[in-house]
Design a protein around this motif. Structure first.
Motif, PDB file in Angstrom:
ATOM      1  N   ASP A   1      35.552  42.285  31.541  1.00  0.00           N
ATOM      2  CA  ASP A   1      35.683  42.784  32.898  1.00  0.00           C
ATOM      3  C   ASP A   1      35.380  44.279  32.894  1.00  0.00           C
ATOM      4  N   CYS A   2      34.812  44.742  33.994  1.00  0.00           N
ATOM      5  CA  CYS A   2      34.468  46.165  34.032  1.00  0.00           C
ATOM      6  C   CYS A   2      35.717  47.022  33.865  1.00  0.00           C
ATOM      7  N   CYS A   3      36.871  46.457  34.217  1.00  0.00           N
ATOM      8  CA  CYS A   3      38.088  47.259  34.154  1.00  0.00           C
ATOM      9  C   CYS A   3      38.572  47.470  32.732  1.00  0.00           C
TER      10      CYS A   3
ATOM     11  N   ILE B   1      42.418  35.459  37.480  1.00  0.00           N
ATOM     12  CA  ILE B   1      43.004  34.279  38.112  1.00  0.00           C
ATOM     13  C   ILE B   1      43.334  34.549  39.583  1.00  0.00           C
ATOM     14  N   ASP B   2      43.721  35.782  39.866  1.00  0.00           N
ATOM     15  CA  ASP B   2      44.293  36.064  41.178  1.00  0.00           C
ATOM     16  C   ASP B   2      43.279  36.137  42.319  1.00  0.00           C
ATOM     17  N   SER B   3      42.227  36.905  42.117  1.00  0.00           N
ATOM     18  CA  SER B   3      41.367  37.166  43.281  1.00  0.00           C
ATOM     19  C   SER B   3      40.712  35.904  43.874  1.00  0.00           C
ATOM     20  N   PRO B   4      40.326  34.903  43.079  1.00  0.00           N
ATOM     21  CA  PRO B   4      39.793  33.690  43.741  1.00  0.00           C
ATOM     22  C   PRO B   4      40.845  32.981  44.596  1.00  0.00           C
TER      23      PRO B   4
ATOM     24  N   LEU C   1      39.212  43.507  54.187  1.00  0.00           N
ATOM     25  CA  LEU C   1      38.977  43.324  52.753  1.00  0.00           C
ATOM     26  C   LEU C   1      40.106  42.468  52.201  1.00  0.00           C
ATOM     27  N   VAL C   2      39.817  41.734  51.130  1.00  0.00           N
ATOM     28  CA  VAL C   2      40.841  40.880  50.516  1.00  0.00           C
ATOM     29  C   VAL C   2      40.897  41.188  49.023  1.00  0.00           C
ATOM     30  N   THR C   3      42.096  41.405  48.495  1.00  0.00           N
ATOM     31  CA  THR C   3      42.244  41.586  47.045  1.00  0.00           C
ATOM     32  C   THR C   3      43.329  40.656  46.514  1.00  0.00           C
TER      33      THR C   3
ATOM     34  N   SER D   1      48.906  48.768  37.486  1.00  0.00           N
ATOM     35  CA  SER D   1      48.182  49.384  38.594  1.00  0.00           C
ATOM     36  C   SER D   1      48.638  48.849  39.955  1.00  0.00           C
ATOM     37  N   GLN D   2      49.543  47.888  39.966  1.00  0.00           N
ATOM     38  CA  GLN D   2      49.901  47.274  41.239  1.00  0.00           C
ATOM     39  C   GLN D   2      51.321  47.617  41.687  1.00  0.00           C
ATOM     40  N   THR D   3      51.700  48.869  41.493  1.00  0.00           N
ATOM     41  CA  THR D   3      52.966  49.326  42.076  1.00  0.00           C
ATOM     42  C   THR D   3      52.718  49.655  43.539  1.00  0.00           C
TER      43      THR D   3
ATOM     44  N   TYR E   1      39.033  54.072  40.054  1.00  0.00           N
ATOM     45  CA  TYR E   1      38.086  52.938  40.056  1.00  0.00           C
ATOM     46  C   TYR E   1      38.327  52.038  41.270  1.00  0.00           C
ATOM     47  N   ARG E   2      39.616  51.726  41.483  1.00  0.00           N
ATOM     48  CA  ARG E   2      39.941  50.814  42.583  1.00  0.00           C
ATOM     49  C   ARG E   2      39.550  51.415  43.937  1.00  0.00           C
ATOM     50  N   ARG E   3      39.757  52.716  44.066  1.00  0.00           N
ATOM     51  CA  ARG E   3      39.387  53.363  45.325  1.00  0.00           C
ATOM     52  C   ARG E   3      37.892  53.296  45.560  1.00  0.00           C
ATOM     53  N   LEU E   4      37.135  53.518  44.478  1.00  0.00           N
ATOM     54  CA  LEU E   4      35.679  53.439  44.623  1.00  0.00           C
ATOM     55  C   LEU E   4      35.275  52.018  45.013  1.00  0.00           C
ATOM     56  N   MET E   5      35.931  51.059  44.385  1.00  0.00           N
ATOM     57  CA  MET E   5      35.612  49.653  44.722  1.00  0.00           C
ATOM     58  C   MET E   5      35.869  49.383  46.204  1.00  0.00           C
ATOM     59  N   LEU E   6      37.003  49.850  46.687  1.00  0.00           N
ATOM     60  CA  LEU E   6      37.324  49.564  48.088  1.00  0.00           C
ATOM     61  C   LEU E   6      36.345  50.257  49.029  1.00  0.00           C
TER      62      LEU E   6
ATOM     63  N   LEU F   1      37.255  40.888  47.295  1.00  0.00           N
ATOM     64  CA  LEU F   1      36.926  41.524  46.019  1.00  0.00           C
ATOM     65  C   LEU F   1      37.257  40.539  44.913  1.00  0.00           C
ATOM     66  N   LEU F   2      36.219  40.103  44.217  1.00  0.00           N
ATOM     67  CA  LEU F   2      36.369  39.021  43.252  1.00  0.00           C
ATOM     68  C   LEU F   2      36.144  39.552  41.839  1.00  0.00           C
ATOM     69  N   SER F   3      37.212  39.611  41.053  1.00  0.00           N
ATOM     70  CA  SER F   3      37.054  39.967  39.640  1.00  0.00           C
ATOM     71  C   SER F   3      36.863  38.640  38.920  1.00  0.00           C
TER      72      SER F   3
ATOM     73  N   GLY G   1      53.721  44.663  41.402  1.00  0.00           N
ATOM     74  CA  GLY G   1      54.376  44.727  40.096  1.00  0.00           C
ATOM     75  C   GLY G   1      53.743  43.887  39.013  1.00  0.00           C
ATOM     76  N   GLN G   2      52.656  43.177  39.339  1.00  0.00           N
ATOM     77  CA  GLN G   2      52.118  42.271  38.327  1.00  0.00           C
ATOM     78  C   GLN G   2      51.553  43.014  37.126  1.00  0.00           C
ATOM     79  N   VAL G   3      50.813  44.065  37.386  1.00  0.00           N
ATOM     80  CA  VAL G   3      50.330  44.922  36.297  1.00  0.00           C
ATOM     81  C   VAL G   3      50.601  46.360  36.713  1.00  0.00           C
TER      82      VAL G   3
HETATM   83  P1  ATP Z   1      42.677  39.350  39.146  1.00  0.00           P
HETATM   84  O1  ATP Z   1      43.408  38.256  38.422  1.00  0.00           O
HETATM   85  O2  ATP Z   1      42.162  38.961  40.483  1.00  0.00           O
HETATM   86  O3  ATP Z   1      41.654  40.013  38.273  1.00  0.00           O
HETATM   87  P2  ATP Z   1      44.576  41.296  38.365  1.00  0.00           P
HETATM   88  O4  ATP Z   1      45.986  40.835  38.387  1.00  0.00           O
HETATM   89  O5  ATP Z   1      43.847  41.334  37.079  1.00  0.00           O
HETATM   90  O6  ATP Z   1      43.766  40.447  39.433  1.00  0.00           O
HETATM   91  P3  ATP Z   1      43.651  43.980  38.857  1.00  0.00           P
HETATM   92  O7  ATP Z   1      42.727  43.887  37.700  1.00  0.00           O
HETATM   93  O8  ATP Z   1      44.557  45.152  38.990  1.00  0.00           O
HETATM   94  O9  ATP Z   1      44.578  42.726  39.026  1.00  0.00           O
HETATM   95  O10 ATP Z   1      42.780  43.909  40.175  1.00  0.00           O
HETATM   96  C1  ATP Z   1      43.378  43.885  41.441  1.00  0.00           C
HETATM   97  C2  ATP Z   1      42.370  43.369  42.435  1.00  0.00           C
HETATM   98  O11 ATP Z   1      41.268  44.257  42.532  1.00  0.00           O
HETATM   99  C3  ATP Z   1      41.765  42.036  42.050  1.00  0.00           C
HETATM  100  O12 ATP Z   1      42.579  40.955  42.426  1.00  0.00           O
HETATM  101  C4  ATP Z   1      40.464  42.063  42.805  1.00  0.00           C
HETATM  102  O13 ATP Z   1      40.639  41.715  44.157  1.00  0.00           O
HETATM  103  C5  ATP Z   1      40.072  43.529  42.705  1.00  0.00           C
HETATM  104  N1  ATP Z   1      39.195  43.731  41.539  1.00  0.00           N
HETATM  105  C6  ATP Z   1      39.529  44.137  40.309  1.00  0.00           C
HETATM  106  N2  ATP Z   1      38.459  44.194  39.502  1.00  0.00           N
HETATM  107  C7  ATP Z   1      37.404  43.808  40.240  1.00  0.00           C
HETATM  108  C8  ATP Z   1      35.995  43.634  39.988  1.00  0.00           C
HETATM  109  N3  ATP Z   1      35.476  43.866  38.789  1.00  0.00           N
HETATM  110  N4  ATP Z   1      35.217  43.222  41.010  1.00  0.00           N
HETATM  111  C9  ATP Z   1      35.747  42.955  42.214  1.00  0.00           C
HETATM  112  N5  ATP Z   1      37.042  43.095  42.510  1.00  0.00           N
HETATM  113  C10 ATP Z   1      37.872  43.511  41.544  1.00  0.00           C
END
Ligand code: ATP
Ligand code: MG
Length: 400
Positions: A339-341, A184-187, A280-282, A291-293, A260-265, A179-181, A287-289
């Motif tokens: 970002d969509c989020c 910085i993290d997901s790549p 799947l990979v995220t 939503s990540q507890t 949102y995250r559940r729908l994505m997964l 899952l690539l947002s 604790g970073q944000v």
């Molecule tokens: P990142 O730096 O990867 O965006 P983040 O610290 O901002 O991570 P979140 O925004 O909570 O964390 O997202 C957690 C994870 O959910 C992301 O690392 C990614 O794997 C997935 N994710 C979030 N938004 C999207 C998106 N728009 N498309 C695909 N995957 C997403």
């Protein structure tokens, strides 16, 4: 003759599967060097030898090998006949024009039939180099290591050992859906699995046309960059804005992010099944944000039956950022985007959304229908590296 000697990373540990890993690495190296003047890529006595033609640029070869998972280290080498004269001549040619504070000669006899022992040859070559240059020998911290590897019929002489990415050849670990947002993290998370031998397919959720196309452009740029490591990639672009609008109408603000995250997964799992991916990979890190507890990660992960791999889970932002810089995704990730989020995201998301609470909130939604509708709008793009025409080395092969 100009060659590259490649040493494997962890392959030595793989026992009876080793030939299969080596073969995968040879294929990956051939793929990475596509379009360059390369005569052969073959294995020999526990190494891979790449024989270069006259037109191959070492800088280009070097840059491409630097991103091939499975390579422990590699060196540009002169391949010469297996006799002391030729080896000495190659050493002499190689040090020409160099000045170093100290050196040593390291000989490895891959084929033990060579008549001199390694220390004997080291001493002989060392003495010659001193006669020519008067450089001091330093066995423990030399500024220059002159390496000689004797093979069955030839010897390899090299002067600079470069570090490879390590890990395992791509494809030997199966396929994952990352899952690539645009962050910085997901790549970095995807890259960590690629380096472990997995081929990563990518999925990006965007809110176009409610928001601009920037997030898709970033996702493409990130996939292009990561394609250097795995040579072929597939990116699934999923329209997510319509789903978010439904969620906003039906779900109270604090649990929206988790919904949102559940729908994505769920959507990613379906795409993964279609693509033959097994996990799947995220990019989550605990604790970073908000939503990540642990509670939220559990509430999100519980809706899929496929494993959700979170390779960054215990890493600090600083470490993740260093990785991102090293692999070349950082500069792309820090570009501002929508970002969509950021769309319809509550200012104060719940940090402890229990799965039950989210289940209750989701009852007002037709989840299955939302997932199907998103899947119907998926656009698939393919990427490959290297590309053979001039210009960018990465080509987007077009859409399906
Ligand atoms: P990142 O730096 O990867 O965006 P983040 O610290 O901002 O991570 P979140 O925004 O909570 O964390 O997202 C957690 C994870 O959910 C992301 O690392 C990614 O794997 C997935 N994710 C979030 N938004 C999207 C998106 N728009 N498309 C695909 N995957 C997403
Ligand atoms: Mg993010």
């Amino acid at each position: 003759m100009s060659a590259v000697v490649v040493h494997y990373a962890e392959l030595a540990l793989k026992g009876r599967n080793r030939p299969w890993f080596v073969h995968a690495l040879v294929r990956a190296i051939r793929g990475a060097l596509r379009g360059l003047d390369v005569r052969t890529v073959h294995t020999l006595l526990g190494r891979i030898i790449v024989e270069l033609g006259a037109a191959a640029s070492w800088e280009e070869v070097r840059d491409r090998l630097a991103t091939v998972p499975g390579i422990g280290n590699f060196a540009h080498a002169d391949q010469v006949p297996l006799d002391v004269e030729s080896i000495t001549e190659a050493v002499r040619a190689g040090i020409r024009g160099r000045t170093v504070p100290s050196f040593r000669v390291t000989v490895r006899r891959a084929d033990k039939r060579f008549p001199m022992s390694s220390p004997e040859l080291e001493r002989l070559l060392g003495r010659r180099v001193q006669e020519w240059t008067s450089w001091p020998v330093d066995l423990s911290h030399p500024a220059l290591v002159i390496r000689v590897e004797t093979l069955a019929e030839t010897a390899l002489v090299s002067f600079e050992k470069l570090k490879g990415v390590g890990g395992l050849p791509v494809g030997t670990g199966g396929r994952v859906m990352a899952l690539l947002s645009g962050g910085i993290d997901s790549p970095v998370a995807a890259w960590r699995l690629i380096r472990r031998g997995c081929r990563a397919d990518f999925v990006h959720f965007h809110s176009y046309p409610i928001l601009s196309r920037t997030s898709q452009e970033k996702a493409r740029a990130l996939v292009e960059r990561l394609t250097r490591y795995q040579l072929r990639s597939r990116l699934h672009l999923v329209p997510f804005g319509a789903l978010q609008q439904q969620v906003v109408l039906a779900v109270p603000p604090p649990v929206r992010t988790v919904v949102y995250r559940r729908l994505m997964l769920r959507i990613a799992e379906r795409l993964a099944l279609q693509a033959g991916a097994q996990a799947l990979v995220t990019g989550d890190a605990v604790g970073q944000v908000a939503s990540q507890t642990l509670e939220n990660l559990a509430a999100v992960g519980s809706v899929v039956s496929m494993p959700v791999l979170r390779p960054l889970v215990g890493m600090d932002k600083e470490e993740i950022t260093a990785d991102a810089q090293r692999i070349g995704t950082y500069e792309i990730s820090i570009v501002e985007d929508e970002d969509c989020c950021t769309l319809f995201t509550p200012r104060f998301p719940a940090t402890r959304a229990s799965a039950e609470r989210v289940d209750v909130a989701e009852r007002t939604l037709d989840v299955a229908d939302l997932v199907e509708r998103a899947l119907a709008g998926v656009v698939l793009e393919k990427f490959s590296f290297p590309m053979l025409q001039s210009g960018s080395f990465v080509r987007k092969e077009g859409q399906e």
